[in-house]
Design a protein around this motif. Structure first.
Motif, PDB file in Angstrom:
ATOM      1  N   VAL A  89       0.830  -1.207   0.000  1.00 37.94           N
ATOM      2  CA  VAL A  89       0.000   0.000   0.000  1.00 37.94           C
ATOM      3  C   VAL A  89       0.868   1.262   0.000  1.00 37.94           C
ATOM      4  N   SER A  90       2.007   1.211   0.688  1.00 39.39           N
ATOM      5  CA  SER A  90       2.836   2.408   0.880  1.00 39.39           C
ATOM      6  C   SER A  90       4.009   2.506  -0.081  1.00 39.39           C
ATOM      7  N   ALA A  91       4.210   1.546  -0.976  1.00 37.25           N
ATOM      8  CA  ALA A  91       5.429   1.465  -1.800  1.00 37.25           C
ATOM      9  C   ALA A  91       5.768   2.795  -2.460  1.00 37.25           C
ATOM     10  N   ASN A  92       7.062   3.165  -2.370  1.00 34.42           N
ATOM     11  CA  ASN A  92       7.478   4.488  -2.849  1.00 34.42           C
ATOM     12  C   ASN A  92       8.950   4.495  -3.249  1.00 34.42           C
ATOM     13  N   SER A  93       9.487   3.329  -3.668  1.00 30.44           N
ATOM     14  CA  SER A  93      10.931   3.239  -3.940  1.00 30.44           C
ATOM     15  C   SER A  93      11.213   2.337  -5.145  1.00 30.44           C
ATOM     16  N   ASP A  99     -11.641   8.652  16.571  1.00 32.43           N
ATOM     17  CA  ASP A  99     -12.704   9.526  16.088  1.00 32.43           C
ATOM     18  C   ASP A  99     -13.206   9.053  14.716  1.00 32.43           C
ATOM     19  N   ALA A 100     -14.515   8.978  14.539  1.00 32.56           N
ATOM     20  CA  ALA A 100     -15.110   8.435  13.314  1.00 32.56           C
ATOM     21  C   ALA A 100     -14.707   9.230  12.078  1.00 32.56           C
ATOM     22  N   ASP A 101     -14.645  10.554  12.194  1.00 32.53           N
ATOM     23  CA  ASP A 101     -14.253  11.369  11.043  1.00 32.53           C
ATOM     24  C   ASP A 101     -12.807  11.087  10.641  1.00 32.53           C
ATOM     25  N   ASP A 102     -11.959  10.849  11.619  1.00 29.58           N
ATOM     26  CA  ASP A 102     -10.562  10.538  11.320  1.00 29.58           C
ATOM     27  C   ASP A 102     -10.446   9.182  10.634  1.00 29.58           C
ATOM     28  N   ILE A 103     -11.219   8.207  11.086  1.00 28.15           N
ATOM     29  CA  ILE A 103     -11.217   6.901  10.427  1.00 28.15           C
ATOM     30  C   ILE A 103     -11.595   7.058   8.963  1.00 28.15           C
ATOM     31  N   ASP A 104     -12.666   7.782   8.717  1.00 23.67           N
ATOM     32  CA  ASP A 104     -13.126   7.989   7.339  1.00 23.67           C
ATOM     33  C   ASP A 104     -12.069   8.715   6.510  1.00 23.67           C
ATOM     34  N   CYS A 105     -11.446   9.711   7.097  1.00 24.64           N
ATOM     35  CA  CYS A 105     -10.451  10.504   6.369  1.00 24.64           C
ATOM     36  C   CYS A 105      -9.245   9.653   5.981  1.00 24.64           C
ATOM     37  N   TYR A 106      -8.616   9.021   6.965  1.00 21.93           N
ATOM     38  CA  TYR A 106      -7.349   8.345   6.704  1.00 21.93           C
ATOM     39  C   TYR A 106      -7.538   7.050   5.927  1.00 21.93           C
ATOM     40  N   LEU A 107      -8.527   6.246   6.293  1.00 25.31           N
ATOM     41  CA  LEU A 107      -8.752   5.023   5.528  1.00 25.31           C
ATOM     42  C   LEU A 107      -9.311   5.344   4.145  1.00 25.31           C
ATOM     43  N   GLY A 108     -10.009   6.461   4.014  1.00 29.11           N
ATOM     44  CA  GLY A 108     -10.477   6.887   2.703  1.00 29.11           C
ATOM     45  C   GLY A 108      -9.324   7.175   1.759  1.00 29.11           C
ATOM     46  N   ILE A 109      -8.236   7.730   2.284  1.00 29.67           N
ATOM     47  CA  ILE A 109      -7.047   7.992   1.466  1.00 29.67           C
ATOM     48  C   ILE A 109      -6.417   6.682   1.008  1.00 29.67           C
ATOM     49  N   VAL A 133      -5.431   2.691  -3.272  1.00 30.45           N
ATOM     50  CA  VAL A 133      -5.441   1.294  -3.727  1.00 30.45           C
ATOM     51  C   VAL A 133      -6.374   1.124  -4.924  1.00 30.45           C
ATOM     52  N   ARG A 134      -7.530   1.763  -4.884  1.00 26.25           N
ATOM     53  CA  ARG A 134      -8.494   1.622  -5.971  1.00 26.25           C
ATOM     54  C   ARG A 134      -7.935   2.167  -7.288  1.00 26.25           C
ATOM     55  N   THR A 135      -7.189   3.265  -7.218  1.00 28.17           N
ATOM     56  CA  THR A 135      -6.623   3.869  -8.426  1.00 28.17           C
ATOM     57  C   THR A 135      -5.241   3.314  -8.773  1.00 28.17           C
ATOM     58  N   GLU A 136      -4.719   2.432  -7.922  1.00 27.06           N
ATOM     59  CA  GLU A 136      -3.360   1.884  -8.081  1.00 27.06           C
ATOM     60  C   GLU A 136      -2.329   3.019  -8.201  1.00 27.06           C
ATOM     61  N   ARG A 137      -2.473   4.027  -7.385  1.00 30.12           N
ATOM     62  CA  ARG A 137      -1.588   5.182  -7.453  1.00 30.12           C
ATOM     63  C   ARG A 137      -0.891   5.381  -6.106  1.00 30.12           C
ATOM     64  N   ASN A 138       0.057   4.472  -5.796  1.00 35.21           N
ATOM     65  CA  ASN A 138       0.942   4.751  -4.671  1.00 35.21           C
ATOM     66  C   ASN A 138       2.172   5.481  -5.211  1.00 35.21           C
ATOM     67  N   GLY A 139       3.132   5.770  -4.355  1.00 33.38           N
ATOM     68  CA  GLY A 139       4.280   6.546  -4.793  1.00 33.38           C
ATOM     69  C   GLY A 139       5.088   5.878  -5.889  1.00 33.38           C
TER      70      GLY A 139
END
Length: 477
Positions: free
Chosen positions: A219-223, A419-429, A434-440
């Motif tokens: 998920v985090s690959a950037n190298s 906090d529910a809003d934080d869950i939505d924010c960070y997991l939404g990112i 992942v859906r767009t296959e656009r990691n670093g």
């Protein structure tokens, strides 16, 4: 932050004395575990980020010493090379808005760092491997002046009987390089996430972090690039493993002794097993003796700091002096942006909470060999890697994350009372990435495909977009 030492020269009696203290402290640690002496606090998170200093040509800027001196911030420390620094945050309880607090603190530290970098005609950038770093940049003249690093270099070479490090990575392309020092390690910069756990849950959390590693690294690959070669989605993994390799040079009696490793097995009964393995299978590299009380565990902690498991157990102390245990998850790279990294941390915290609190231990469903295979496939192939998951489910990481893992991480964060809003924010990112296959890594490859193999242009675009703060799935080419 790494412990500094006071000398770089050691004699055989130094190794003998250090080994004796290490053995005593390992026994003391086992006593503390049996006596339940450790802190019961849980769900306290934090992290370290290694970053690059680059000049106005987007090449590595070997200025970390004057830069850190001018910055004068205890949360910023030197790294192995003069063009790297380490950023830290104060640990936070994860419940409620704790993850958001970590986010804000990192934003503030980074803003201060960027302000001071500009006074050196430089910029700070967070990326796993800087595309413009050259083989010739990785030399001892660019090593930071901390005695710890000089001694580490000397002791690794001693353990290798003077033989140079050989880098041999087969990915989309093939890279070979040879170095007579450990500076190859400085080309790999990481986002290291910490989680404090109570002793009673330490085994489950440590094993869960091992299992989660394949997912977090993909998920985090950037190298993807090193020395203009397109290698793995997360090329830091083979780079770091080979950069300080001493296995095979210490003698057969020590057994397998890779200093950078996925580990040898799950923890079976107690987290003490890792420290016993440290004692029995890893020769001492930095025998710096300290005249301090054994309960400080100085020698045990220094030795543990020279063994770079991708998931490493750490012993620390609460403010009142009570010892505590942390899991350090080391598989994720630095970058691309602050919000991407906070989303990665939230994903990890939620996933390991869910794995650790399931009615049945996940390690009983997924053999260690499979978790290890998953990890290296994920580092090599990223989101498209096919892996085996719990209950013998087989899928690509992309499909698995979207169908199963994100709901599991959400459940874990809810259990942590985030906090529910934080869950939505960070997991939404994470979901959008992942859906767009656009990691670093995928963004960098797409840029090169469009603009050609120009690492300076790639780095310039990366630095400029990173400073906008946009999550990587929104980056344009």
């Amino acid at each position: 932050m790494g412990q500094e030492i006071s000398t770089t020269r050691f004699k055989q009696r130094d190794f003998q004395r250090f080994s004796g203290c290490l053995a005593d402290e390992t026994l003391l640690l086992q006593d503390w575990i049996r006596e339940q002496r450790f802190s019961s606090k849980r769900a306290i998170g934090g992290f370290e980020i290694e970053a690059w200093l680059v000049n106005d040509n987007y090449l590595p800027a070997a200025i970390n010493e004057p830069y850190i001196e001018k910055l004068c911030n205890p949360l910023v420390a030197p790294e192995l090379s003069r063009f790297n620094v380490e950023l830290n945050v104060n640990p936070q309880r994860l419940q409620a808005t704790g993850i958001r607090t970590l986010h804000h603190e990192l934003d503030n530290v980074l803003a201060l760092c960027q302000e001071h970098a500009r006074s050196f005609d430089a910029a700070l950038t967070m990326i796993g491997i800087l595309p413009t770093v050259r083989d010739q940049d990785l030399n001892v003249a660019n090593m930071s002046s901390m005695k710890r690093y000089k001694a580490l270099n000397e002791q690794v070479l001693r353990a290798r009987l003077g033989r140079p490090m050989t880098l041999n990575i087969v990915g989309r392309e093939h890279l070979r390089s040879s170095h007579s020092d450990v500076m190859l390690e400085s080309a790999a910069t990481s986002f290291q996430v910490h989680l404090q756990v109570p002793l009673t849950e330490a085994k489950r959390f440590f094993n869960s972090a091992i299992i989660a590693s394949a997912l977090t690294v993909a998920v985090s690959a950037n190298s993807p690039y090193l020395f203009k070669k397109d290698l793995w989605d997360e090329s830091r993994i083979p780079l770091f493993e080979q950069a300080v390799e001493v296995g095979g040079f210490q003698g057969a009696s020590h057994g397998p002794i890779r200093r950078v490793t996925f580990g040898s097995s799950y923890v079976r009964n107690s987290i003490a097993e890792c420290f016993i393995e440290n004692l029995e299978h890893y020769p001492v590299l930095l025998p710096m003796h300290a005249e301090c009380a054994p309960h400080k565990l100085y020698h045990l902690r220094l030795h543990n700091g020279t063994i770079w498991r991708w998931n490493r157990p750490l012993v620390g102390f609460d403010d009142d002096g009570t010892p505590h245990l942390r899991v350090e998850h080391r598989v994720m790279p630095s970058g691309p942006t602050v919000i991407d990294q906070i989303a990665n941390a939230a994903f990890f915290y939620g996933l390991v909470e869910w794995l650790s609190t399931r009615p049945h231990a996940p390690e009983a469903e997924l053999p260690f060999a499979t978790a290890k295979s998953n990890f290296y496939e994920a580092a090599r192939l990223g989101l498209r890697a096919p892996i085996q998951w719990l209950s013998n489910k087989r899928s690509t990481i992309q499909h698995l994350v979207l169908e199963d893992i994100l709901p599991a991480a959400e459940t874990g964060l809810k259990q942590l009372q985030v906090d529910a809003d934080d869950i939505d924010c960070y997991l939404g990112i994470v979901e959008a990435r992942v859906r767009t296959e656009r990691n670093g890594s995928n963004w960098q490859r797409a840029f090169i495909k469009k603009h050609g193999l120009d690492m300076q242009s790639l780095t310039k675009a990366y630095v400029e977009i990173q400073q906008s703060g946009q999550p990587v799935h929104q980056w344009t080419l």
